[in-house]
Design a protein around this motif. Structure first.
Motif, mmCIF file in Angstrom:
data_model
loop_
_atom_site.group_PDB
_atom_site.id
_atom_site.type_symbol
_atom_site.label_atom_id
_atom_site.label_comp_id
_atom_site.label_asym_id
_atom_site.label_seq_id
_atom_site.Cartn_x
_atom_site.Cartn_y
_atom_site.Cartn_z
ATOM 1 N N MET A 16 56.493 32.446 -59.666
ATOM 2 C CA MET A 16 56.099 30.950 -59.610
ATOM 3 C C MET A 16 56.906 30.171 -59.228
ATOM 4 O O MET A 16 56.948 29.108 -58.262
ATOM 5 C CB MET A 16 55.764 30.811 -61.036
ATOM 6 N N TYR A 24 57.305 30.544 -55.417
ATOM 7 C CA TYR A 24 56.062 29.655 -55.167
ATOM 8 C C TYR A 24 56.314 28.125 -54.762
ATOM 9 O O TYR A 24 55.989 27.624 -53.863
ATOM 10 C CB TYR A 24 54.963 29.939 -55.695
ATOM 11 N N VAL A 25 56.733 27.495 -56.066
ATOM 12 C CA VAL A 25 57.004 26.369 -56.022
ATOM 13 C C VAL A 25 58.101 25.772 -55.064
ATOM 14 O O VAL A 25 57.973 24.728 -54.292
ATOM 15 C CB VAL A 25 57.429 25.655 -57.391
ATOM 16 N N LEU A 38 56.371 25.657 -51.487
ATOM 17 C CA LEU A 38 55.558 24.668 -51.380
ATOM 18 C C LEU A 38 56.322 23.302 -51.150
ATOM 19 O O LEU A 38 56.211 22.390 -50.354
ATOM 20 C CB LEU A 38 54.759 24.553 -52.532
ATOM 21 N N LEU A 68 49.300 21.032 -53.623
ATOM 22 C CA LEU A 68 50.352 21.637 -54.738
ATOM 23 C C LEU A 68 49.806 22.191 -56.132
ATOM 24 O O LEU A 68 49.967 23.357 -56.779
ATOM 25 C CB LEU A 68 51.629 20.926 -54.736
ATOM 26 N N LEU A 69 49.192 21.348 -56.716
ATOM 27 C CA LEU A 69 48.680 21.520 -58.190
ATOM 28 C C LEU A 69 47.484 22.675 -58.062
ATOM 29 O O LEU A 69 47.600 23.449 -58.852
ATOM 30 C CB LEU A 69 48.144 20.082 -58.928
ATOM 31 N N PHE A 112 49.014 25.888 -57.145
ATOM 32 C CA PHE A 112 49.680 26.466 -58.417
ATOM 33 C C PHE A 112 48.944 27.196 -59.540
ATOM 34 O O PHE A 112 49.270 27.976 -59.963
ATOM 35 C CB PHE A 112 50.452 24.968 -58.919
ATOM 36 N N HIS A 167 48.849 30.749 -60.464
ATOM 37 C CA HIS A 167 49.157 31.030 -61.761
ATOM 38 C C HIS A 167 48.024 32.244 -62.450
ATOM 39 O O HIS A 167 48.389 32.977 -62.864
ATOM 40 C CB HIS A 167 49.083 29.895 -62.644
#
Length: 468
Positions: free
Chosen positions: A17, A20-21, A24, A183-184, A187, A191
């Motif tokens: 994660m 990934y964040v 992005l 992004l959200l 995400f 997840h």
């Protein structure tokens, strides 16, 4: 509680994660930089220059040339012509010859040049005031034929400000909002995907935690696991196979030791209780038998574990010669002649554990000596890829051929007091080396044949291949 699990250091999910964040975030930062580079609404001069450059491109596409290649007018049907007609107070253009003389433009004979500057020294970007309105002027050369021509495009500061507020900033805000929402959403998708993918790994972990010595036969299910994790679980299952084998061997060893030692101990106790302690020879014979059984049990435990083997290039004729020398006195006591046959070309070293090969040949030759005829011969022969031990005794009963390697099995016509483990030890050694052993009758006598593949000569062993 789940958030605490996600934040646990070393978590695969957390690491993925975060990666990934970070990815992005990097993409968003690059997109922001690109937007700022293209529109740069914090710098009015830069915005004006970019807007005027766009206008200059429109005008260049709309200029009409005569047959000689000279620019003569702007196409009245072009969009650029419409713009300079309807908002002429804020956008202007002029086409000039090489001396700065106006040819045509949004206003007749208009030169967009700040006062006090000569045309030859006019910068590409300049500022001037027309009818009290500040303008920014862009001057560039046209691709004419032969003579030099220039295009000037001017935009008022108020139109540039309007451009920044009504176009650039909304675009930037839209990019920011779309990037943030994306992004959200991504995400959340990542997840859920990770949670679903790692669920099987968590189930496998719980199943592994429940494996105990009482259920070593259990194996972890690889169905539904991600392909990257399947080799890990398969390797764990193979480790369980080896552990189960070792545990089973240990249990069999303990059971066999208890069974085999119980009988001689009972005999010794009986002789002592009956007052037979004076028969020293009988007691020593029982003790020797028990010592032999213990020795064989220890050998069996040792050869049953592959990690006890040390593989090296081993000469079979040399080991066979050592075995014959070691068992020479036993053969002499029984009147048996030991003979070895090995050609020089058949003596190429094989990859094997030298001490295990010694035990293997010792057990086979000792077994042959005990079953050979009086004044008979035991032959140890080494040929290309084959080693065999042959006696000239009565041979092996057909019904007993499939029982020879069973632990603690003894034939009905046994001539020795062994524990019935010698051939079982031989089978374990051969199996660990990846060889094969065959028992049969040679008329006369019995023959045990060991075959080893070319890979044994080439320098490979099953234990090494499994470790690789």
């Amino acid at each position: 509680m789940r958030l605490a699990t996600l934040a646990r250091p070393g978590s695969i999910r957390l690491q993925l994660m975060l990666a990934y964040v970070a990815g992005l975030g990097l993409v968003l930062a690059v997109a922001t930089v690109m937007v700022l580079y293209v529109f740069d609404w914090d710098s009015p001069d830069t915005t004006a220059k970019k807007g005027l450059t766009l206008q200059a491109g429109w005008i260049e596409e709309s200029i009409q040339y005569d047959a000689a290649g000279h620019p003569v007018r702007l196409d009245p049907e072009a969009e650029a012509a419409w713009i300079y007609t309807h908002i002429a107070n804020d956008v202007k253009y002029a086409v000039l010859d090489g001396r700065g003389k106006p040819l045509f433009g949004s206003a007749p004979r208009e030169v967009l040049m700040p006062p006090g500057l000569e045309f030859a020294h006019l910068p590409s970007i300049a500022h001037l005031t027309i009818d009290g309105v500040p303008f920014t002027v862009l001057t560039k050369r046209l691709p004419g034929k032969g003579a030099h021509y220039y295009l000037q495009v001017a935009g008022s500061d108020r139109i540039n400000t309007l451009f920044r507020r009504s176009i650039v900033r909304p675009i930037y805000k839209a990019v920011a909002w779309v990037s943030g929402v994306s992004l959200l959403v991504l995400f959340g998708v990542v997840h859920l995907t990770l949670r679903r993918s790692l669920r099987q790994l968590q189930q496998a972990s719980r199943a592994a935690a429940q494996i105990e010595p009482s259920n070593l036969s259990s194996r972890l299910d690889t169905h539904g696991l991600p392909s990257e994790l399947t080799p890990l679980v398969e390797a764990f299952n193979k480790a369980l196979d080896r552990l189960e084998h070792g545990y089973r061997v240990q249990q069999e060893f303990l059971a066999g030791a208890a069974h085999e030692l119980k009988t001689p101990l009972a005999l010794i106790r009986g002789q002592i209780e009956l007052g037979g302690t004076s028969d020293r020879a009988a007691l020593l014979a029982d003790v020797d038998m028990m010592a032999r059984q213990v020795h064989q049990l220890l050998h069996l435990a040792d050869v049953s574990e592959s990690h006890n083997y040390v593989f090296e290039r081993t000469s079979l004729p040399a080991v066979a010669a050592e075995v014959i020398a070691y068992l020479g006195r036993l053969a002499d006591r029984r009147g048996v002649t030991l003979r070895m046959s090995a050609h020089k070309q058949d003596g190429e070293p094989v990859l094997a554990d030298r001490s295990a090969v010694f035990i293997l040949l010792k057990n086979l030759v000792e077994n042959a000596i005990r079953h050979a005829s009086a004044a008979g011969t035991v032959l140890v022969a080494i040929e290309q890829g084959i080693l065999y031990v042959q006696d000239d005794g009565p041979g092996i009963a057909e019904q007993d051929l499939d029982k020879l390697y069973v632990r603690f099995w003894r034939g009905a016509d046994r001539r020795d007091d062994g524990a019935g483990l010698g051939l079982a030890i031989c089978h374990e050694i051969v199996a660990t080396h990846g060889w094969t052993i065959e028992a049969g009758n040679a008329w006369p006598g019995a023959r045990f044949t060991i075959r080893f593949p070319k890979s044994a000569v080439a320098g490979k062993s099953p234990v090494m291949e499994e470790a690789a």
